[in-house]
Every structure is written in structure tokens, then in C-alpha cells.
Design an enzyme around this catalytic site. Sequence first.
Site, PDB file in Angstrom:
ATOM      1  N   ASP A   1       0.870  -1.321  -0.042  1.00 44.77           N
ATOM      2  CA  ASP A   1       0.023  -0.102   0.065  1.00 44.77           C
ATOM      3  C   ASP A   1       0.866   1.116  -0.040  1.00 44.77           C
ATOM      4  O   ASP A   1       1.590   1.439   0.875  1.00 44.77           O
ATOM      5  CB  ASP A   1      -0.809  -0.099   1.401  1.00 44.77           C
ATOM      6  CG  ASP A   1      -1.877   1.154   1.267  1.00 44.77           C
ATOM      7  OD1 ASP A   1      -2.953   0.965   0.465  1.00 44.77           O
ATOM      8  OD2 ASP A   1      -1.571   2.348   1.772  1.00 44.77           O
TER       9      ASP A   1
ATOM     10  N   TYR B   1       3.233   9.662  -0.576  1.00 50.38           N
ATOM     11  CA  TYR B   1       4.352   9.039   0.421  1.00 50.38           C
ATOM     12  C   TYR B   1       5.935   9.273  -0.223  1.00 50.38           C
ATOM     13  O   TYR B   1       6.620   9.217   0.398  1.00 50.38           O
ATOM     14  CB  TYR B   1       4.057   7.448   0.584  1.00 50.38           C
ATOM     15  CG  TYR B   1       2.673   7.346   1.140  1.00 50.38           C
ATOM     16  CD1 TYR B   1       1.824   8.361   1.729  1.00 50.38           C
ATOM     17  CD2 TYR B   1       2.401   5.845   0.999  1.00 50.38           C
ATOM     18  CE1 TYR B   1       0.735   7.727   2.486  1.00 50.38           C
ATOM     19  CE2 TYR B   1       1.269   5.620   1.846  1.00 50.38           C
ATOM     20  CZ  TYR B   1       0.397   6.595   2.389  1.00 50.38           C
ATOM     21  OH  TYR B   1      -0.720   6.086   3.056  1.00 50.38           O
TER      22      TYR B   1
ATOM     23  N   LYS C   1      -2.726   5.987  -4.546  1.00 46.37           N
ATOM     24  CA  LYS C   1      -3.632   6.891  -4.165  1.00 46.37           C
ATOM     25  C   LYS C   1      -3.427   8.183  -5.002  1.00 46.37           C
ATOM     26  O   LYS C   1      -2.073   8.746  -5.009  1.00 46.37           O
ATOM     27  CB  LYS C   1      -3.899   6.953  -2.681  1.00 46.37           C
ATOM     28  CG  LYS C   1      -3.740   5.766  -1.796  1.00 46.37           C
ATOM     29  CD  LYS C   1      -3.870   5.791  -0.147  1.00 46.37           C
ATOM     30  CE  LYS C   1      -3.514   4.827   0.328  1.00 46.37           C
ATOM     31  NZ  LYS C   1      -2.223   4.565   0.633  1.00 46.37           N
TER      32      LYS C   1
ATOM     33  N   HIS D   1      -7.443   9.572  -2.136  1.00 41.92           N
ATOM     34  CA  HIS D   1      -6.724   9.562  -0.804  1.00 41.92           C
ATOM     35  C   HIS D   1      -7.698  10.152   0.335  1.00 41.92           C
ATOM     36  O   HIS D   1      -7.727   9.636   1.343  1.00 41.92           O
ATOM     37  CB  HIS D   1      -5.302  10.412  -0.853  1.00 41.92           C
ATOM     38  CG  HIS D   1      -4.402   9.653  -0.164  1.00 41.92           C
ATOM     39  ND1 HIS D   1      -2.983   9.756  -0.013  1.00 41.92           N
ATOM     40  CD2 HIS D   1      -4.599   9.157   1.409  1.00 41.92           C
ATOM     41  CE1 HIS D   1      -2.548   9.114   1.034  1.00 41.92           C
ATOM     42  NE2 HIS D   1      -3.288   9.086   1.800  1.00 41.92           N
TER      43      HIS D   1
HETATM   44  P1  NAD Z   1       0.817   1.324  11.905  1.00 38.18           P
HETATM   45  O1  NAD Z   1      -0.429   1.292  12.803  1.00 38.18           O
HETATM   46  O2  NAD Z   1       0.957   0.415  10.812  1.00 38.18           O
HETATM   47  O3  NAD Z   1       2.229   1.510  12.673  1.00 38.18           O
HETATM   48  C1  NAD Z   1       3.355   1.700  12.281  1.00 38.18           C
HETATM   49  C2  NAD Z   1       4.445   1.966  13.540  1.00 38.18           C
HETATM   50  O4  NAD Z   1       4.150   0.979  14.238  1.00 38.18           O
HETATM   51  C3  NAD Z   1       5.957   1.685  12.892  1.00 38.18           C
HETATM   52  O5  NAD Z   1       6.338   2.750  12.474  1.00 38.18           O
HETATM   53  C4  NAD Z   1       6.452   1.278  14.239  1.00 38.18           C
HETATM   54  O6  NAD Z   1       6.772   2.326  15.090  1.00 38.18           O
HETATM   55  C5  NAD Z   1       5.383   0.420  14.946  1.00 38.18           C
HETATM   56  N1  NAD Z   1       5.534  -0.882  14.895  1.00 38.18           N
HETATM   57  C6  NAD Z   1       5.135  -1.707  13.744  1.00 38.18           C
HETATM   58  N2  NAD Z   1       5.283  -3.035  13.933  1.00 38.18           N
HETATM   59  C7  NAD Z   1       5.627  -3.116  15.235  1.00 38.18           C
HETATM   60  C8  NAD Z   1       5.773  -4.180  15.940  1.00 38.18           C
HETATM   61  N3  NAD Z   1       5.733  -5.652  15.688  1.00 38.18           N
HETATM   62  N4  NAD Z   1       6.078  -3.939  17.242  1.00 38.18           N
HETATM   63  C9  NAD Z   1       6.259  -2.650  17.750  1.00 38.18           C
HETATM   64  N5  NAD Z   1       5.948  -1.767  17.225  1.00 38.18           N
HETATM   65  C10 NAD Z   1       5.641  -2.106  15.694  1.00 38.18           C
HETATM   66  O7  NAD Z   1       0.733   2.888  11.218  1.00 38.18           O
HETATM   67  P2  NAD Z   1       0.939   3.573   9.720  1.00 38.18           P
HETATM   68  O8  NAD Z   1       2.306   3.327   9.007  1.00 38.18           O
HETATM   69  O9  NAD Z   1       0.477   4.845   9.777  1.00 38.18           O
HETATM   70  O10 NAD Z   1      -0.086   2.859   9.060  1.00 38.18           O
HETATM   71  C11 NAD Z   1      -0.108   1.665   8.039  1.00 38.18           C
HETATM   72  C12 NAD Z   1      -0.525   1.908   6.700  1.00 38.18           C
HETATM   73  O11 NAD Z   1      -1.631   2.487   6.639  1.00 38.18           O
HETATM   74  C13 NAD Z   1       0.694   3.124   6.337  1.00 38.18           C
HETATM   75  O12 NAD Z   1       1.861   2.551   5.922  1.00 38.18           O
HETATM   76  C14 NAD Z   1      -0.080   3.407   5.067  1.00 38.18           C
HETATM   77  O13 NAD Z   1       0.068   2.467   3.792  1.00 38.18           O
HETATM   78  C15 NAD Z   1      -1.760   3.377   5.485  1.00 38.18           C
HETATM   79  N6  NAD Z   1      -2.018   4.808   5.776  1.00 38.18           N
HETATM   80  C16 NAD Z   1      -3.113   5.281   5.182  1.00 38.18           C
HETATM   81  C17 NAD Z   1      -3.597   6.496   5.512  1.00 38.18           C
HETATM   82  C18 NAD Z   1      -4.560   7.214   4.698  1.00 38.18           C
HETATM   83  O14 NAD Z   1      -4.925   8.284   4.763  1.00 38.18           O
HETATM   84  N7  NAD Z   1      -5.228   6.517   3.759  1.00 38.18           N
HETATM   85  C19 NAD Z   1      -3.135   7.193   6.619  1.00 38.18           C
HETATM   86  C20 NAD Z   1      -2.312   6.611   7.396  1.00 38.18           C
HETATM   87  C21 NAD Z   1      -1.492   5.273   7.019  1.00 38.18           C
END
Ligand code: NAD
Length: 278
Positions: free
Chosen positions: A46, A51, A76, A109
Site C-alpha cells: 500500500d 508518500y 492513491k 486519498h
Molecule cells: P501502523 O499502525 O502500521 O504503525 C506503524 C508503526 O508501529 C511503526 O512505525 C512502528 O513504530 C510500530 N510498529 C510496527 N510494527 C511493530 C511491532 N511488531 N512491534 C512494535 N511496534 C511496531 O501505522 P501506519 O504506517 O500509519 O499505517 C499503516 C499503513 O496504512 C501506512 O503505511 C499506509 O500504507 C496506510 N495509511 C493510510 C492513510 C490514509 O489516509 N489512507 C493514513 C495513514 C496510513
Amino acid sequence: MTAIPDIMLSNGQNIPQFGFGVFQIKPEDTVAAVSTALQVGYRHIDTAEMYGNEKEVGEAISQSGLDRADVFVTSKLSNDAHEPDGARRAFDESLKALGFDYLDLFLIHWPLPTRYDGDFVSTWKTVEEFYREGRARSIGVSNFQPRHLRRLHAESDIPPAVNQIEVYPYLTQDELRGFCAEHQIAIEAWSPLGQGSVLDDPTIDSIARRVGKTPAQVVLRWHIERGDIIFPKSVTPERIRENIDIFDFELSGEDVEAISALNRDERTGPDPDKFDGR
Ligand code: NAD
């Protein structure tokens, strides 16, 4: 590890229920992170124009030796490209950056109801073109509220196949998820770990100890049991492996409910009704 389940979208296309998100991964770290993810079994990435790492996502997939058809890729539309001509240019540029001739899924998005005269319908009609041309195999939206979705249903031809929204244990979004379920719109839960903010929660921690998994694995499994599509992000190889290792256990109905009961309607991201994308 048992196989990652597919979810069938309303248009008949399958999407892997679990994948890898690359928000906030720096371009210089993206090839390594996506390569690790592909090596350990992720088949769904994704990304987004905003990004700034589509090129590196494409490079990692091309270097992996996997067939393009074996990896499900979402991108997106930029918030700065909602007008029809801008959206067409932005879509071409996303494909070019990725080095692909199609995307598996392309999303608007953000709805940006306070910008572009609130006209996300024209933007959606442009995105429908990409679907009709076969250059986007599925199309959907992100951060849309029921009122936005009702307008798309009333004023356009092709219903969105997915709505990608913020969902994690402190923001369970049951009303919006219910609306989408009624309208055959699959839910993609973004920031499924609340960007790590729920991993110290005592309820989650005690379930994790009891089932012999980590708090992150328990939260990710909770989403899977609820039927949402998720793509956690990490740049740490051990965590990338840890996060996919959730298909050899299940949570009881009681545990799923105990985690859902943590809801506080607490957003970490912007309010989609107010956010103007800048
Ligand atoms: P997420 O909830 O996936 O959290 C990621 C963070 O959690 C990492 O940076 C790390 O600090 C921690 N983490 C990950 N794995 C871990 C583990 N096993 N143990 C401990 N800590 C851990 O947050 P995200 O990246 O914001 O969301 C995931 C994806 O969703 C994004 O990469 C993106 O592709 C999507 N997204 C979309 C939107 C949108 O507006 N459409 C907004 C935000 C994110």
C-alpha cells in the site's frame, strides 16, 4: 505459516487481507523494507503519491523476481490533483514512477469536502475512467464518511470497492464499518497499530501473554478476525516478520470483544470532514 486469506471485492477481484504499508518510509529505505516484506511472504503493498516512494516500491517489486501479477499494489491520488486533468496526469505519473501499466487498486486519498468546491464526485468520475480503461483493476476511496459515500452512490456509476479508513483498538469505527458492509464496500484499516500507540495497553498485553503472541500480533489478528484488510508498516526486518506471523492462531470471540471495548473514538489522524489536504 498458513496462507494469507483473500477478500473478494464487490467487482469480483481478490485482495490479500494482509499487506505492507509504506507511509513515512523514506525513499532511501523503501527498497530494503519492501524487499524484506516480499521475501517473507507479503504480496500486497500500500503506497500513495504523497508518500514519495512509489518509484522505490516499483524497484523492489521488479528486483524481487516475482511476477507483477503476484503482487497486489495500491496507490492513491494526491490531494493536489483532484481536478479531472490533474487527476489524469497524477495517475499516469504514479504508473510511471512504479514502472507498471496497471494498478491493482487506486484510491482517492481524502475526500477534501472543503476544497475544490467539495466536488469529489468529478474526481471520482475521472477515477472511473482508469477502471474502464483497465489501468486500475479496482477503484476505491479513503477517509470517506457515509455522507460522502451516499453522494458517490447517487451521482456516479461505479461504486467504490474499498474505503480505507483509520481503525485501531481506540477507534473501532463500528458505524462507518457497518455502513460500508451494507453497501459491499470492503474496509481497509489504516494505522492498524495506531502507529504503535496501543501496544502498551494492559488488556492487549494480558491477551498477548495468555496466547503466547506479541501485542502487535494480537492487534493485527483482531483486525483479521473483524474482517478488515490491513497493511502494518515497519522498517525493522524482525518486526516485518513478526507482523505477518499471525496466521497460526486465532482470538476467541471474547478476546475480540474485549479489544473492541477499548474504543475511545480517538483519531490519530485528521478529521476527514475538515481536512483540506494541505
Ligand atoms: P501502523 O499502525 O502500521 O504503525 C506503524 C508503526 O508501529 C511503526 O512505525 C512502528 O513504530 C510500530 N510498529 C510496527 N510494527 C511493530 C511491532 N511488531 N512491534 C512494535 N511496534 C511496531 O501505522 P501506519 O504506517 O500509519 O499505517 C499503516 C499503513 O496504512 C501506512 O503505511 C499506509 O500504507 C496506510 N495509511 C493510510 C492513510 C490514509 O489516509 N489512507 C493514513 C495513514 C496510513
